[in-house]
Write an enzyme that holds these catalytic residues in place. Sequence first.
Site, mmCIF file in Angstrom:
data_model
loop_
_atom_site.group_PDB
_atom_site.id
_atom_site.type_symbol
_atom_site.label_atom_id
_atom_site.label_comp_id
_atom_site.label_asym_id
_atom_site.label_seq_id
_atom_site.Cartn_x
_atom_site.Cartn_y
_atom_site.Cartn_z
ATOM 1 N N LYS A 143 0.836 -1.195 0.000
ATOM 2 C CA LYS A 143 0.000 0.000 0.000
ATOM 3 C C LYS A 143 0.876 1.251 0.000
ATOM 4 O O LYS A 143 1.965 1.242 0.573
ATOM 5 C CB LYS A 143 -0.873 0.032 1.263
ATOM 6 C CG LYS A 143 -1.896 -1.063 1.402
ATOM 7 C CD LYS A 143 -2.620 -0.946 2.742
ATOM 8 C CE LYS A 143 -3.631 -2.038 2.961
ATOM 9 N NZ LYS A 143 -4.824 -1.898 2.107
ATOM 10 N N ARG A 149 -9.811 -12.010 2.756
ATOM 11 C CA ARG A 149 -10.644 -13.134 2.322
ATOM 12 C C ARG A 149 -9.904 -14.461 2.470
ATOM 13 O O ARG A 149 -10.533 -15.507 2.658
ATOM 14 C CB ARG A 149 -11.101 -12.908 0.881
ATOM 15 C CG ARG A 149 -9.995 -12.866 -0.145
ATOM 16 C CD ARG A 149 -10.391 -12.164 -1.435
ATOM 17 N NE ARG A 149 -10.496 -10.724 -1.239
ATOM 18 C CZ ARG A 149 -10.817 -9.879 -2.206
ATOM 19 N NH1 ARG A 149 -11.079 -10.325 -3.434
ATOM 20 N NH2 ARG A 149 -10.887 -8.582 -1.969
#
Length: 423
Positions: free
Chosen positions: A202, A276
């Site tokens: 990020k 996930r």
Amino acid sequence: MSKVMKVVLTHDSAAAHWGDASVSFDGDTASIHLSDGDHGRQVQAAARKLSSQGIRSVCLCGDHWTAALQWQFGGGFQTAKLDAEIQWLNDDAQLARQWQSATWLRELVNMTPEDLSPEVLADRVAEKLTELAPDKVSSKQWVGEALLAAGWVGIHGVGRGSERPPVMLELDYNPTGDADAPVEVALVGKGITFDSGGYSIKPSASMVAMKCDMGGAATVASALHLAIANGLDKRVKLFLCCAENLISGHAYKLGDILTYKNGTSVEIVNTDAEGRLVLADGLLAANEAGAKRIINAATLTGAVMVALGDDYNGLFGLHDGACNDALAAAAEVDEGLWRLPLAKFHQAKCPSAFADTANSRAQKGGGTGGASNAAGFLSRFAGEPENGWLHFDLAACYADSSNGMWSEGATAVGMLTLAQLLK
């Protein structure tokens, strides 16, 4: 308490007041002037005004206060320093219990990532819930390489890049006294205590708030805490999927393939789509427990924030009855929740030439429909519990910066909905 400001509600709009929040002062009393429209937002905005004036101790007095309005006042009045003191109208015991659970949630989410490692998160949750009901709670943990030995490849894969090991916590709240009692609900929480994005790193501006990426774990744990405090009489299991997503010579890489206990193989095309991957293990564990309903919560996608902003949490599910239950619960406690599209075809939205599926699309933000595609990925592991599976994508659980409704930090939005569902 220190010096206490009395706060009353009034429909008198003729009195002098200031700002959009319509607040006026008379000695040690602040009046919030209600007008037509959403009284909850008006009260919360007024609470932010009072908080910004350095007022930290209040007593809610007079007419017009409902439990919901008092709660929204508390949401606007609290800060990341957790120093708000509120005397609820008539010393309302239910509001006090909610405040205690929400304060614990905020404390967990607002902790620095250095102080809250995966093991510390799991330990704190186990200790807190055991302390609340010591004769009804048991727990166990898989830590580090024990995860791999048990087949929890997602949590292990995401967390192996950190020197601080990943953890799965299984906590069993069983008030029935029957070891064979059915598990009515399983709660599964994403507990990424810091998310660098891994090798799909990020930018700094997107990483600075990533201590909040365990907000799903904190939300389900605090919801269970509140439900137990309210006298929950059914068996519930809690699964927290805890890891740090960091970069090292041991970290998982793009192009790796993870094969889960249910046989599903997953190609890694984005190491920043890690939530996930850990939740998949938790959902499989919930199915192994035979839960009649499975609920997971996670700060999962930026796409849901594009769709909903930070006023609503996103809801996904394939079981209409379960989704209706969730929407009704959110309406009952006055929290924002919005159902977004999910169908079986979303399972195929992240294709892979090398595995059954990829964990995302190799596009910025996962491409279009990212929140539904993430839910489709999770649905591969959710099974078909008889009372349905629900996925909460928590767009509203954390404020990246202060605004007219919230101070910066955890908001606790979602906790009341989940606790209501546990009824």
